[in-house]
Scaffold this motif. Structure first.
Motif, PDB file in Angstrom:
ATOM      1  N   ALA A  27     -47.042 -36.075  30.116  1.00 50.49           N
ATOM      2  CA  ALA A  27     -46.720 -36.769  31.368  1.00 50.49           C
ATOM      3  C   ALA A  27     -46.134 -38.152  31.081  1.00 50.49           C
ATOM      4  O   ALA A  27     -45.178 -38.576  31.734  1.00 50.49           O
ATOM      5  N   GLY A  28     -46.686 -38.855  30.096  1.00 52.60           N
ATOM      6  CA  GLY A  28     -46.162 -40.172  29.749  1.00 52.60           C
ATOM      7  C   GLY A  28     -44.745 -40.099  29.201  1.00 52.60           C
ATOM      8  O   GLY A  28     -43.897 -40.921  29.531  1.00 52.60           O
ATOM      9  N   LEU A  32     -41.308 -41.825  30.628  1.00 60.58           N
ATOM     10  CA  LEU A  32     -40.413 -42.665  29.826  1.00 60.58           C
ATOM     11  C   LEU A  32     -39.002 -42.099  29.797  1.00 60.58           C
ATOM     12  O   LEU A  32     -38.020 -42.841  29.848  1.00 60.58           O
ATOM     13  N   ASN A  33     -38.886 -40.786  29.705  1.00 60.17           N
ATOM     14  CA  ASN A  33     -37.583 -40.138  29.718  1.00 60.17           C
ATOM     15  C   ASN A  33     -36.850 -40.426  31.018  1.00 60.17           C
ATOM     16  O   ASN A  33     -35.650 -40.710  31.032  1.00 60.17           O
ATOM     17  N   GLN A  34     -37.572 -40.339  32.120  1.00 59.97           N
ATOM     18  CA  GLN A  34     -36.964 -40.575  33.429  1.00 59.97           C
ATOM     19  C   GLN A  34     -36.495 -42.024  33.534  1.00 59.97           C
ATOM     20  O   GLN A  34     -35.397 -42.295  34.024  1.00 59.97           O
ATOM     21  N   LEU A  35     -37.297 -42.962  33.059  1.00 60.86           N
ATOM     22  CA  LEU A  35     -36.896 -44.371  33.098  1.00 60.86           C
ATOM     23  C   LEU A  35     -35.672 -44.615  32.225  1.00 60.86           C
ATOM     24  O   LEU A  35     -34.778 -45.365  32.603  1.00 60.86           O
ATOM     25  N   GLU A  36     -35.618 -43.975  31.071  1.00 63.82           N
ATOM     26  CA  GLU A  36     -34.481 -44.151  30.174  1.00 63.82           C
ATOM     27  C   GLU A  36     -33.204 -43.593  30.802  1.00 63.82           C
ATOM     28  O   GLU A  36     -32.139 -44.198  30.705  1.00 63.82           O
ATOM     29  N   GLU A  38     -32.537 -43.357  33.970  1.00 60.98           N
ATOM     30  CA  GLU A  38     -32.134 -44.227  35.072  1.00 60.98           C
ATOM     31  C   GLU A  38     -31.433 -45.479  34.554  1.00 60.98           C
ATOM     32  O   GLU A  38     -30.502 -45.973  35.166  1.00 60.98           O
ATOM     33  N   THR A  39     -31.873 -46.005  33.414  1.00 62.01           N
ATOM     34  CA  THR A  39     -31.249 -47.221  32.895  1.00 62.01           C
ATOM     35  C   THR A  39     -29.909 -46.934  32.237  1.00 62.01           C
ATOM     36  O   THR A  39     -29.048 -47.806  32.189  1.00 62.01           O
ATOM     37  N   THR A  40     -29.691 -45.735  31.722  1.00 61.91           N
ATOM     38  CA  THR A  40     -28.416 -45.430  31.073  1.00 61.91           C
ATOM     39  C   THR A  40     -27.345 -45.047  32.083  1.00 61.91           C
ATOM     40  O   THR A  40     -26.187 -44.893  31.716  1.00 61.91           O
ATOM     41  N   LYS A  41     -27.694 -44.915  33.345  1.00 65.58           N
ATOM     42  CA  LYS A  41     -26.707 -44.555  34.361  1.00 65.58           C
ATOM     43  C   LYS A  41     -25.968 -45.773  34.905  1.00 65.58           C
ATOM     44  O   LYS A  41     -25.153 -45.656  35.799  1.00 65.58           O
ATOM     45  N   THR A  42     -26.238 -46.947  34.389  1.00 61.72           N
ATOM     46  CA  THR A  42     -25.553 -48.153  34.818  1.00 61.72           C
ATOM     47  C   THR A  42     -24.105 -48.102  34.332  1.00 61.72           C
ATOM     48  O   THR A  42     -23.849 -47.910  33.151  1.00 61.72           O
TER      49      THR A  42
END
Length: 52
Positions: A27-28, A32-36, A38-42
């Motif tokens: 789950a952790g 972390l994968n989801q956060l990563e 989201e940040t690379t979609k900038t």
């Protein structure tokens, strides 16, 4: 049944803790994968002017 439970109680407890830990780590890592992702979609856009 009681003899088996007494004999293997520690092993059953150990494996249940390990499996529970794997679920928590999974789950952790998903979080972390989801956060990563989201940040690379900038997207950065730049405008380049030419003097021609």
């Amino acid at each position: 049944m009681k003899k088996i439970w007494k004999k293997y109680c520690g092993v059953i407890f150990l494996y249940s803790v390990v499996i529970f830990g794997i679920f928590i780590l999974n789950a952790g890592c998903k979080n972390l994968n989801q956060l990563e992702q989201e940040t690379t979609k900038t997207i950065v856009a730049m405008e380049v002017e030419s003097d021609e």
